[in-house]
Design a protein around this motif. Structure first.
Motif, PDB file in Angstrom:
ATOM      1  N   ASN A 220      26.376  41.352  51.289  1.00  0.00           N
ATOM      2  CA  ASN A 220      27.130  42.405  50.613  1.00  0.00           C
ATOM      3  C   ASN A 220      26.523  42.695  49.246  1.00  0.00           C
ATOM      4  N   VAL A 309      35.394  50.972  47.423  1.00  0.00           N
ATOM      5  CA  VAL A 309      36.240  50.186  48.323  1.00  0.00           C
ATOM      6  C   VAL A 309      35.418  49.574  49.463  1.00  0.00           C
ATOM      7  N   CYS A 310      34.228  50.114  49.729  1.00  0.00           N
ATOM      8  CA  CYS A 310      33.396  49.567  50.801  1.00  0.00           C
ATOM      9  C   CYS A 310      32.820  48.204  50.455  1.00  0.00           C
ATOM     10  N   GLU A 312      34.855  45.889  49.857  1.00  0.00           N
ATOM     11  CA  GLU A 312      35.859  45.094  50.551  1.00  0.00           C
ATOM     12  C   GLU A 312      35.353  44.912  51.973  1.00  0.00           C
ATOM     13  N   GLU A 313      35.392  43.676  52.482  1.00  0.00           N
ATOM     14  CA  GLU A 313      34.620  43.412  53.701  1.00  0.00           C
ATOM     15  C   GLU A 313      35.060  44.217  54.918  1.00  0.00           C
ATOM     16  N   THR A 314      36.367  44.432  55.095  1.00  0.00           N
ATOM     17  CA  THR A 314      36.775  45.185  56.283  1.00  0.00           C
ATOM     18  C   THR A 314      36.372  46.657  56.167  1.00  0.00           C
ATOM     19  N   PRO A 327      39.910  49.952  54.305  1.00  0.00           N
ATOM     20  CA  PRO A 327      40.171  48.562  54.666  1.00  0.00           C
ATOM     21  C   PRO A 327      41.136  48.476  55.855  1.00  0.00           C
ATOM     22  N   SER A 426      39.193  45.153  38.409  1.00  0.00           N
ATOM     23  CA  SER A 426      40.211  44.319  39.042  1.00  0.00           C
ATOM     24  C   SER A 426      40.589  43.155  38.149  1.00  0.00           C
ATOM     25  N   THR A 476      39.763  53.017  39.337  1.00  0.00           N
ATOM     26  CA  THR A 476      40.355  52.562  40.602  1.00  0.00           C
ATOM     27  C   THR A 476      41.107  53.701  41.286  1.00  0.00           C
ATOM     28  N   CYS A 527      44.929  46.271  50.470  1.00  0.00           N
ATOM     29  CA  CYS A 527      43.697  45.499  50.289  1.00  0.00           C
ATOM     30  C   CYS A 527      43.539  45.052  48.847  1.00  0.00           C
ATOM     31  N   GLY A 528      42.477  44.339  48.599  1.00  0.00           N
ATOM     32  CA  GLY A 528      42.216  43.770  47.277  1.00  0.00           C
ATOM     33  C   GLY A 528      42.116  44.816  46.186  1.00  0.00           C
ATOM     34  N   LEU A 529      41.621  45.998  46.521  1.00  0.00           N
ATOM     35  CA  LEU A 529      41.477  47.012  45.487  1.00  0.00           C
ATOM     36  C   LEU A 529      42.836  47.354  44.877  1.00  0.00           C
TER      37      LEU A 529
END
Lengths: 641, 222
Positions: A220, A309-310, A312-314, A327, A426, A476, A527-529
């Motif tokens: 990543n 946001v990409c 973020e793994e999903t 996500p 974040s 964000t 998601c985390g964002l």
């Protein structure tokens, strides 16, 4: 097919590389090592390189310009190290080498042997004539594992990496059982450097045990935090260590396909990684039967289109599959079912880059660095109001104070420290009381900030925390994918309220609304964002509530930053008669001359651009900015004296 | 069969199902907007179906939580209700609250939710933020109202279920996200007959255009 001994095969490759290098470095000619990563180029390294080459050609000197990556000293770009063995000096590091300086150095140092001491930052090895760079805390307090070769080698030459013991760890890993590699990584205590700090060894173990076809490894490199550029620098300066880490991981988890997910906004990194993969393939370090072993592993580069946001793994997986980068709810986690439903390991660039040194030197050595809970080092890009900004690799557990004041030289212009924003959009905003917090995953989380991917913004007393929160929320809010209610609408309202406050239109109700909504967004988002987006607001509200209250109650911006709450005026005591510098620079002709031939600002016309404050000669320093705007002294156009 | 406790009520259910499905079947209402019964991968995007699960610190989404033996669930804690009310107010702050002139009046999910959660049908304390385009008429026979849409994605889901491929998709991103047909130039899809999307829309965001229906009917009449 007969499986050969990887170490023996590697030795052959190493010898071949040594042979090729030796023919290049046959004569002991002076070498100019020039930092040519994106940051160097932005600072003018291309012009500097041209100047060196032209001057060398013009003077007919036998010298070579050797492009290297970035050594992390952003404040000194373009950075040049000149290795001139015949001169009797050790290799010398020169900061801020402009084309003019380059020509001068060619003439005076390369030709005449005078290193021009006034331009030197230090020598890169210990010697008796020039101070060694390791005598400066900016160098000596760093612990370089991930970035050890960044700025030392040409990223486009695999031979140089191999000659620095590169790919030896891969050869060693190929002789180990996959389970032993995983055990070694687990024993090292390495935690994911992407921000969340999940133990890497455990992730690999889960992936190795997952069944469901071919496994995929994704690196990543979708680094998107404003002001963070660690991954880019590593990819641009030492791509082979990333590739080596990926190959070792592939061996450990049984993956045959690797993807480097890098943003298209990093054209140089995309280019360099692509070249490095080709070289590794040609050398037999990627592809079928790596180093004669049974490992088949190949890597391709996937260019992300720049959505934050990409990372973020999903969402990253969705993006590779060609869907909207949104996500998806976890579980299932990617290690069970990821890209195309296959078990997928996703590791950050820094995590993978840390792997080869661990395999080389062992888990015990790695555990000796850092803290028990977070072993190893971390790379920060320190930006903002510090004397020596740049990329810093420190062992975990070093305090914020050491990082900001010792390594990065503290706050410039005798200003006071106000806050530090760790972890990008974040992360949290920490005040002075937290300067003695050790930097590791758990301590920072406890303080309300987070490790994040490693962005750090230092603010001095002239910054406004409300404005900084607004800036990060703006980011964000723009980067929200729009999937879930809280993040899509909540961040927008947070931003609107913050904007209102910075304009002096906020109320006490707005503050309680901010608090309530921040908590809801962080608890309710998918998601985390979204979950971390309110962090800057929540921490700044917690630690700097008085600043928010000053904005709301007194329409005052304590950092004199918010444009609508401040005004400029010229101090008649220090303003010089007859000096017209500010008049010339004012874009709206708001500056007039008083009868005493001093200057005044017409508040009705002033757009508060601050140009006059910038150009006012330092010996007068007459332009002041105050808040609240109502407090500005009235200067009559026809000042009577 | 396993047993779970929801709001101090013992419920027997099959293992592996989602908590939301189980609760709804057993007469325990959990607010939800984006969930369609039997969905394999719920989008979990409306963030309405929050519940408190014993032993878990944070609120969980009922649509993505699988039932486990003996789990204890509370659907009506003050914290859960507060978050749900916040979510509803956020949705109302981007909603054109003009019930009198809306086709979904009296069978609108937002009206139902506001009654259930005791939230007035107004955006306060948040400011109302509406999109510029009031009606998107690019579809041959459907009108799309961006300022009514909750972006639950159910229309996309049913269309894909029924026709294999969806006429609609999300377009733009972040706060500007809308549902779009991207010009609707796919001749392979015959649209305008099943109207499953109009039927499933929890609000009145997709409406059959009046003149379009009339012209169709005229054709049928002749």
């Amino acid at each position: 097919m007969r499986v050969k001994n990887p170490k023996a095969v590697f030795q052959e490759i190493h010898d071949a590389a040594a042979g090729r290098r030796a023919s290049v470095e046959k004569q002991a000619v002076p070498t100019v090592h020039l930092g040519m990563a994106t940051c160097g180029i932005a600072a003018g390294a291309l012009e500097t390189k041209k100047a060196f080459e032209e001057a060398i050609l013009e003077r007919g000197i036998a010298a070579v310009v050797h492009p290297v990556g970035c050594n992390g000293h952003c404040y000194a770009e373009p950075v040049v190290v000149i290795d001139h063995p015949d001169s009797g000096f050790s290799p010398i590091l020169y900061p801020n080498v402009s084309p003019g300086k380059a020509k001068m150095l060619v003439k005076l140092f390369l030709e005449e042997g005078d290193p021009r001491f006034e331009h030197i930052l230090g020598a890169t090895v210990e010697n008796e004539m020039i101070p060694w760079v390791m005598e400066f805390s900016r160098f000596s307090k760093e612990t370089r594992i991930v970035t050890r070769l960044c700025g030392q080698i040409d990223p486009e030459s695999i031979d140089e990496y191999i000659l620095k013991d590169g790919y030896a760890s891969l050869a060693r890993a190929l002789e180990m059982e996959p389970a032993d590699i995983r055990q070694e990584i687990k024993a090292s205590g390495l935690r994911g450097r992407g921000g969340a700090g999940f133990p890497t060894g455990e992730k690999w173990e889960l992936a190795a045990q997952a069944d469901g076809g071919d496994k995929i490894l994704i690196c990543n490199a979708d680094e998107g935090d404003p002001g963070a550029y660690m991954d880019r620098t590593i990819l641009e300066s030492n791509p082979h260590q990333v590739i080596e880490g990926m190959a070792i991981c592939a061996r450990a988890v049984g993956a045959e396909k690797g993807i480097v997910y890098v943003r298209a906004e990093y054209p140089l990194a995309v280019d360099i990684v692509g070249k490095a993969i080709c070289q590794a393939r040609e050398t037999g370090l990627l592809g079928d039967c790596i180093l004669g072993s049974a490992l088949h592993f190949d890597i391709e580069v996937f260019q992300g289109s720049g959505a934050f946001v990409c990372g973020e793994e999903t969402a990253l997986i969705q993006s590779i599959e060609g869907a909207r980068g949104m996500p998806v709810y976890r579980p299932p986690f990617p290690v069970e079912s990821g890209l195309y439903g296959l078990p997928t390991v996703i590791n950050n660039v820094k995590t993978l880059t840390t792997v080869p040194p661990i395999i080389e030197k062992g888990a015990e050595w790695f555990r000796g660095i850092g803290t028990p809970g977070s072993p190893g080092t971390t790379v920060f890009s320190v930006v903002g109001e510090v004397v020596h900004p740049g990329l810093v690799e420190i062992s975990m557990g070093v305090t914020l104070r050491t990082l900001i004041f010792d390594i990065c030289g503290g706050i410039p212009n005798q200003k006071k420290f106000k806050a530090v924003q760790i972890g990008g959009p974040s992360g949290g905003c920490l005040p002075e009381e937290f300067l003695d917090t050790p930097i590791d995953f758990d301590s920072l989380n406890e303080a309300g900030a987070m490790m994040g991917s490693g962005g750090m913004v230092v603010m001095d007393e002239d910054s406004c925390v409300v404005d900084v929160s607004r800036y990060f929320l703006d980011f964000t809010q723009n980067e929200s994918c729009g999937k879930c209610t809280f993040c899509r609408i909540g961040t927008r309202h947070l931003l609107d309220i913050l904007s209102r406050i910075t304009k002096g239109e906020g109320s006490r109700e707005d503050l309680s609304c901010l608090k309530d909504l921040s908590r809801a967004v962080s608890e309710g988002s998918l998601c985390g964002l979204g979950r971390t987006a309110p962090n800057p607001v929540m921490t700044s509200l917690k630690y700097f509530e008085d600043e928010y209250l000053a904005h709301v109650d007194h329409k005052k911006c304590p950092g004199t930053t918010c444009r609508d709450l401040t005004a400029f005026y010229i101090d008649l005591e220090t303003c010089a008669r007859g000096c017209d510098v500010c008049v010339g620079c004012c874009p709206v002709d708001a500056i007039f001359t008083t009868r005493t031939r001093k200057k005044g600002i017409d508040q009705q016309l002033c757009v508060k651009c601050g140009e006059c404050k910038v150009v006012c000669p330092p010996e007068y320093d007459a332009v002041r900015r105050i808040s609240p705007a109502e407090g500005v002294p009235v200067v009559e156009r026809l000042d009577k004296e | 069969m396993i047993f779970i406790n929801v709001d101090e009520k013992k419920i027997s259910c099959e293992e592996g199902r989602t908590l939301l499905d189980v609760c709804l079947e057993n007469g325990i209402y959990i607010p939800n907007l984006c969930h369609v019964k039997g969905m394999q991968t719920p989008p979990a995007s409306c963030r309405m179906c929050m519940v408190a699960i014993d032993g878990e610190k944070k609120p969980a989404m009922a649509c993505t939580t699988r039932v486990r033996e003996n789990m204890t669930v509370m659907t009506d804690t003050p914290e859960i209700r507060h978050l749900q009310r916040t979510a509803l107010r956020l949705l109302l702050s981007v909603h054109d609250i003009d019930c009198k002139n809306c086709s979904a009046n009296k069978h609108c999910e937002l009206q139902n939710l506001s009654r259930f959660l005791k939230v007035g049908l107004k955006a306060a304390p948040y400011a109302t933020l509406l999109k510029e385009t009031a009606i998107d008429r690019t579809h041959p026979c459907l009108d799309y109202y961006p300022n009514r849409c909750l972006l639950c994605g159910k229309c996309i889901h049913v269309c894909r279920q029924k026709n294999g491929q969806s006429v609609f998709t999300f377009a733009r991103r972040g706060f500007k996200t809308v549902i779009s047909t991207f010009g609707f130039d796919n001749p392979d899809v015959f649209c305008g007959e099943c109207l499953a999307c109009v039927e499933i829309c929890p609000v009145g965001a997709l409406v059959v255009r009046k003149d379009a229906v009339n012209s169709n009917q005229k054709e049928e009449d002749t």
